[in-house]
Design a protein around this motif. Sequence first.
Motif, PDB file in Angstrom:
ATOM      1  N   PRO A  28      76.488  23.239  36.831  1.00 35.40           N
ATOM      2  CA  PRO A  28      76.429  24.163  37.964  1.00 35.40           C
ATOM      3  C   PRO A  28      76.950  25.554  37.639  1.00 35.40           C
ATOM      4  N   LYS A  29      77.833  25.679  36.655  1.00 33.99           N
ATOM      5  CA  LYS A  29      78.339  27.040  36.387  1.00 33.99           C
ATOM      6  C   LYS A  29      77.283  27.919  35.715  1.00 33.99           C
ATOM      7  N   GLY A  30      76.213  27.301  35.259  1.00 32.26           N
ATOM      8  CA  GLY A  30      75.140  28.080  34.639  1.00 32.26           C
ATOM      9  C   GLY A  30      74.253  28.801  35.639  1.00 32.26           C
ATOM     10  N   ALA A  31      74.287  28.391  36.894  1.00 30.88           N
ATOM     11  CA  ALA A  31      73.382  28.994  37.886  1.00 30.88           C
ATOM     12  C   ALA A  31      73.798  30.417  38.218  1.00 30.88           C
ATOM     13  N   TYR A  32      72.862  31.270  38.455  1.00 37.01           N
ATOM     14  CA  TYR A  32      73.172  32.641  38.879  1.00 37.01           C
ATOM     15  C   TYR A  32      72.020  33.174  39.711  1.00 37.01           C
ATOM     16  N   PHE A  33      72.288  34.253  40.388  1.00 38.58           N
ATOM     17  CA  PHE A  33      71.292  34.836  41.276  1.00 38.58           C
ATOM     18  C   PHE A  33      70.889  36.206  40.739  1.00 38.58           C
ATOM     19  N   THR A  34      69.595  36.375  40.508  1.00 36.42           N
ATOM     20  CA  THR A  34      69.082  37.590  39.875  1.00 36.42           C
ATOM     21  C   THR A  34      68.670  38.616  40.924  1.00 36.42           C
ATOM     22  N   ARG A  35      69.100  39.832  40.723  1.00 32.10           N
ATOM     23  CA  ARG A  35      68.720  40.928  41.620  1.00 32.10           C
ATOM     24  C   ARG A  35      68.422  42.160  40.791  1.00 32.10           C
ATOM     25  N   GLY A  36      67.953  43.188  41.480  1.00 35.08           N
ATOM     26  CA  GLY A  36      67.700  44.459  40.795  1.00 35.08           C
ATOM     27  C   GLY A  36      68.993  45.133  40.398  1.00 35.08           C
ATOM     28  N   SER A  37      69.311  46.242  41.025  1.00 40.47           N
ATOM     29  CA  SER A  37      70.418  47.061  40.541  1.00 40.47           C
ATOM     30  C   SER A  37      71.797  46.609  41.020  1.00 40.47           C
ATOM     31  N   GLY A  38      71.888  45.945  42.156  1.00 43.59           N
ATOM     32  CA  GLY A  38      73.212  45.687  42.744  1.00 43.59           C
ATOM     33  C   GLY A  38      73.863  44.392  42.328  1.00 43.59           C
ATOM     34  N   HIS A  39      74.409  44.366  41.114  1.00 38.31           N
ATOM     35  CA  HIS A  39      75.128  43.159  40.719  1.00 38.31           C
ATOM     36  C   HIS A  39      76.290  43.506  39.808  1.00 38.31           C
ATOM     37  N   ASP A  40      77.291  42.636  39.821  1.00 36.94           N
ATOM     38  CA  ASP A  40      78.410  42.834  38.903  1.00 36.94           C
ATOM     39  C   ASP A  40      78.214  41.936  37.681  1.00 36.94           C
ATOM     40  N   GLU A  41      79.237  41.852  36.850  1.00 38.95           N
ATOM     41  CA  GLU A  41      79.126  41.097  35.603  1.00 38.95           C
ATOM     42  C   GLU A  41      78.804  39.628  35.852  1.00 38.95           C
ATOM     43  N   ALA A  42      79.287  39.114  37.003  1.00 39.92           N
ATOM     44  CA  ALA A  42      79.051  37.705  37.297  1.00 39.92           C
ATOM     45  C   ALA A  42      77.791  37.515  38.140  1.00 39.92           C
ATOM     46  N   ALA A  43      76.957  38.552  38.211  1.00 40.87           N
ATOM     47  CA  ALA A  43      75.707  38.511  38.969  1.00 40.87           C
ATOM     48  C   ALA A  43      75.949  38.391  40.465  1.00 40.87           C
ATOM     49  N   ARG A  44      77.144  38.742  40.907  1.00 42.15           N
ATOM     50  CA  ARG A  44      77.410  38.742  42.353  1.00 42.15           C
ATOM     51  C   ARG A  44      76.936  40.057  42.945  1.00 42.15           C
ATOM     52  N   TYR A  45      76.568  39.991  44.215  1.00 39.48           N
ATOM     53  CA  TYR A  45      76.102  41.207  44.869  1.00 39.48           C
ATOM     54  C   TYR A  45      77.231  42.196  45.016  1.00 39.48           C
ATOM     55  N   THR A  46      76.947  43.433  44.668  1.00 35.40           N
ATOM     56  CA  THR A  46      77.934  44.482  44.926  1.00 35.40           C
ATOM     57  C   THR A  46      77.225  45.828  44.998  1.00 35.40           C
ATOM     58  N   GLU A  47      77.814  46.708  45.797  1.00 34.54           N
ATOM     59  CA  GLU A  47      77.317  48.086  45.814  1.00 34.54           C
ATOM     60  C   GLU A  47      78.420  49.017  45.335  1.00 34.54           C
ATOM     61  N   SER A  48      79.391  48.461  44.658  1.00 37.70           N
ATOM     62  CA  SER A  48      80.522  49.254  44.171  1.00 37.70           C
ATOM     63  C   SER A  48      80.054  50.317  43.185  1.00 37.70           C
ATOM     64  N   PRO A  49      80.439  51.575  43.432  1.00 32.15           N
ATOM     65  CA  PRO A  49      80.021  52.662  42.528  1.00 32.15           C
ATOM     66  C   PRO A  49      80.488  52.436  41.095  1.00 32.15           C
ATOM     67  N   GLU A  50      81.726  51.957  40.947  1.00 36.34           N
ATOM     68  CA  GLU A  50      82.266  51.769  39.592  1.00 36.34           C
ATOM     69  C   GLU A  50      81.475  50.695  38.854  1.00 36.34           C
ATOM     70  N   VAL A  51      81.217  49.619  39.572  1.00 38.70           N
ATOM     71  CA  VAL A  51      80.511  48.521  38.911  1.00 38.70           C
ATOM     72  C   VAL A  51      79.097  48.968  38.528  1.00 38.70           C
TER      73      VAL A  51
END
Lengths: 357, 612
Positions: free
Chosen positions: B437-460
Motif C-alpha cells: 500500500p505504501k507504493g500507491a500515489y495520486f498523480t496530478r499536474g502541477s500541484g503536488h509535493d514530494e510525496a505526491a500530496r496536493y499542495t498549492e504552496s509557493p515554496e513547494v
Amino acid sequence: MSGTAAEGPRNLAGFTKADYEGGKTTLCPGCGHNAITGGIIQAAFEAGLEPHRVAKLSGIGCSSKTPAYFLGHAHGCNAVHGRMPSVATGVHLANRELLLIGVSGDGDTASIGLGQFCHLVRRNVPVVYIIENNGVYGLTKGQFSATADVGSTMKNGRPNALMPIDCCAIAIELGCGFVARSFSGDQKQLRPLLKAAFAHRGTAVLDVVSPCVTFADHEGSTKSYAAVKQSDTPLHEIDFVPYFEDIHVDYAPGTTREVELPDGSHIVLKKLAEDYDPTSRARALMTLEEARTERRLVTGLLYVEPEKPAFDRDLGLVDTPLARLPLEQVRPPRRVLEEIMEGFRTGRGQVAAEGGG
Amino acid sequence: MNPGVNDFSIQVATVNGSGSQTSNTVLLRAIFQMGVPVSGKNLFPSNIAGLPTWFTIRVSRHGWVARAARTDVMVVMNPETAEADVAGVGPGGVIVLNDQIQVPPIPDDRVVYAVPMRALIEPITHDVRLRRLVVNMIYVGVLAELLGIAEGEIERALDAQLGHKPKALALNHQAVRAGWEWARDHLDKRDPFRVERMSLTEGKILIDGNNAAALGAMFGGVTVVTWYPITPSSSLIEALIGHLERYRRRPDGRANYAVVQAEDEIAAIGMALGAGWAGARSMTSTSGPGISLMAEFAGYGYYAEIPAVVWDIQRVGPSTGLPTRTSQGDLAFVHQLSHGDTRHPVLLPSSVEECYDFAMRAFDLAERLQTPVFVLSDLDLGMNNWMSDPFPYPERPWDRGKVLTEAELAKLATFERYRDVDGDGIPYRTLPGVRDPKGAYFTRGSGHDEAARYTESPEVYARVMDRLARKFETARALVPAPLVEDDDQAEVGLITFGSNHWALLESRDQLQTEGVRTGYLLLRALPFTEHLGRFLARYRRIYVVEQNRDGQMAALVRLESPADAARVGSIRCYTGLPVDPRHITDEVLREERAAGAGAARPAPPIREGVVR
Ligand SMILES: Cc1ncc(C[n+]2csc(CCOP(=O)(O)OP(=O)(O)O)c2C)c(N)n1
Ligand code: SF4
Ligand SMILES: [Mg+2]
C-alpha cells in the motif's frame, strides 16, 4: 490479504472499510460528490475489491478531484479536462488486470470531453465511468454545462435554452453494455449499481445526479436536492448479489428480474410500477425520451448487456499485462532483423506508395 | 570517369495516382543494384490522384544524396506541367518526351527524345485503365537503354516490386521491353549521361526513415502504439503495424502489443501517457497539426513525469496547402510544447540509421527521465528512400528507468513519488498494481509535493520546478551527443540538424573548393550538450542551417550561449523542398563576403568518392 491495522469487520479480501478510504475531502460540505465518494468506498468494501488492483482516473472539475478521497491504497491519475477516457484506455492497454474507476463531471464528459467519452464507449474499454452530474461547472463557479435542462436557471436567474445532452442515451446509442442513472442522495440504489458496474467487463456508465450546493441548489435549478427528490422515478429496486454469496432473500415469484454477470454475480431488479426490461435498447431509449418530455428523472439500471466483448478481446492481447512483458518477448531475435534488412537490400521488403494529406 | 557518368539527376514529371511510384522505384533500385550511389525524392501533392507529382533521382558517384536543384534528364509525362518542366532543363540537358504532349519549341542545345508512348503501350493491353499505369514502364525501358542500365538489374528490381503479382509483373515487364527495344532501334544517343557499374552500394540497404523508425520501435520493445492518421507520419505507424503483425504475435495469434487508431491526436497522446503511467513502452506519431493538439497533454506529461515517445514527422504547416512538403518548422514549438515552464528532450535523427537507433533510445530516455520525449523527423527523411548500411541488432538491454519492484518497495520505510533521492532530479516511481500500500500515489499536474500530496504552496511549487530543471540538466548527459568534425584551419563553423546533414556535407565540399574551410557540428538532440559551447568558442563565424523561416535552432543556440550570440549567423531554407546544397554554399559565401573574410584560397574537395 493485506490491509492496515484498522478496526472493524473485514471483507472477503481481508480488508476493513478504512482500507477503502482516501484523503480528506476539500469539496463544499453537502456537495453531492461527497456522497458518491462515500458510496464508492462502501461499495468497494462490500464488493471485496483489492485496492491495489484498482486504478482511479479522472479529468478536471470538483468531481474529478474526488478520486483522491477514496481508495488511498490504489494508484490514481487526475488527468486533463475531458480527456480521462484516453488516459484510461492507455492504462487498460498497459495492464488489463486493473479495475479502472473513472470519475468525471458533466462538463468534463458532456462538454469538453464528449468526443473521448463516445469513443471510450464505442471501444468498450473496461472502465467504471461515473459522471457526477450537477448540470454546471462547479469548479469554475457555476456556468451551465451541456447537461443543464431546458429552463433550468443559473444562480443569477439566467435560464438555459439549449437541449441537454443525455450521456445515458448517448452511451446506449453507442452500444454501451452497462448504463445506469442514479442520484447521489439514493445510496440504496447507488451502491448495488456500483457493485454491479465493478463486476461488468466493458464500459459501465453511471450518470449520477449530484447536486452542487454552491451553484445549483437554488429554486429554478432542475438538479437541486429538492427538484431531484421530486422528479426521481426509480425503475426498480436493485439488489446486487456478488459471485461469492448465494441469493438468500426470497423474492415473491414474478416480482423480480435477474441479470447474471460473467463473473457469476447477479443483479436482482424488483419490479415497481411496471416491469422494466433492462436488456432492451429500444425500451431504454424510449424510457429516457418519455422521462424527458414528462420532466421526470428515471433512475436505475437502464440497459445491460453482460456478454458484450470488451476492447482487450478485440485486440487479441496476450494474458500477461503488456507493461510486464520481459524484453525477450518484445524484442524479436537477430534473425528477424537480418531477414528484414535483406528485404530492404533487395527491395522486396518495401513496396511503393504515394499520395496523402 | 567522364563527367556525365554516374553523376547526374533525373526528374520524372507525372500525375499522382498514375502508378509512377513503382516505375521510379524500379529505376532507383536498378541503379542502386549496379553499385552506384543513388537517392530518390518524391515531391508529391496533397491529393490521391490527378495532381502533378515529381520524382527526382540523383545518381552520384561521389555519394551525394541531397536534392540537386539541377535536372539533367527530364521525363515529361504530364501535359499540364510539360511547359514548365521543359523550361526547367538547362543547356546540355536531356528531355524524354511523351510525343503526345505538346510543348513549345525547345532550344537546340537541349537533347530531345520524343517517344511514341501511346503507340508503344497500345498493343500491350486493351484495358485503358491499365494503360495509364503501365505506360510509366515505357520510360523505364527508354531510360534503361539510354543510360545503359543493365537489363538484368531492371528485371530484378521489377521482380522485387511486383513478384508477388505475376500478372502485373508480366505486363509491366512487357512495357519495359517495349520502351527498351524502341529506344535501341530508334534513338541516337546524343547526351553524356550514363550509368556504369561501381561497387559502392554493396551490402547496403535502401529504406525510408519512417520504416527505419518503425523497426527501431519494434526492436526497442514498444508495446502500446496510438495514432491518428496524418501524412507524412502515417507510413511510420503503418510500417510498424506491418512489422508487429508479422513478428510480434505468438504462434497462437495473440499479440504482445496493442495498436489503437485514436479519434484524434489528443486521445492518441492521452492513451500513450496512460500506458506509460501504467508501465508500458508507449509511443505515438504525428505531424505538426497533431502536435498542436497534443500541447496540453505534453505539459501534463512533463509535470506529472510520465514517459511516452512522440514522433513528429514535420511538414509545412498549417492545414491545407503544403502538407506534403518538408520542413523543420516545429522545432521551437515542440521543444517547449504546452503552457507553463516546459522543456522537452527532443531527438533529431539525421539519417535512416538514426531513425532506427533513436526510436529505441527515445524509449530508454523517456523511461529513464520519466517524461515525454519527442523525436523530430521530417517528410524528406521519413518518406524518401535513403541508402544505409544494414542496421545493427541492439546489443544493449533496455533501460526501464527508476521503477521500484515489489521487493525494492518492501525494503523501503517510506516511498515518496517525487522525492529526488539520487540528486539527479529523477525520482522513483511505482506502477499501478503494486501490492504494497505504501507504493500507491495520486498523480496530478502541477500541484503536488514530494510525496505526491496536493499542495498549492509557493515554496513547494518552486522546489518542484527547480527539480524538473535539474532533471533537464541530467538529460544533457543522456541524449545523443552531436557529431563534430573540426577543421584546425577553418574560421567558419557550420551547425545543422536532421536531414539537412546530407546537404551540408556536400555544401562543405563546395565551400572548400571555393576557399572556405569549415568545421561542422551535427546536433542530434535537445538539450544541448557541452560540445556546442566548445564548438562555438572554436570558430569565428558560425552558421546554423535549418529549414524554417525564422532560424529557430539559431535562436536556441544564441539563447544557450549569449556570449557567442553575435557570431552565430543563420541560413534558412523554407520552400517546402529538401535543401539544395548549392543554396547553403551561396548563402555562406555571401555572408562571408559581407563579413569581409580573408582572400579565398581554393582547396581540394573534402570527400570526393566518399559514400556515407
Ligand atoms: C482545457 C481546460 N479548459 C478549461 C478548464 C477550466 N475548468 C476547470 S473545471 C471546469 C469545469 C468542470 O465542470 P464539471 O466537469 O461539470 O465538474 P464539477 O466541477 O461540476 O464537478 C472547467 C471548465 C480547464 N481546467 N481546462
Ligand atoms: S462548487 Fe459545487 S460541485 Fe464544487 S465542491 Fe462545491 S458544491 Fe460541489
Ligand atoms: Mg458539473
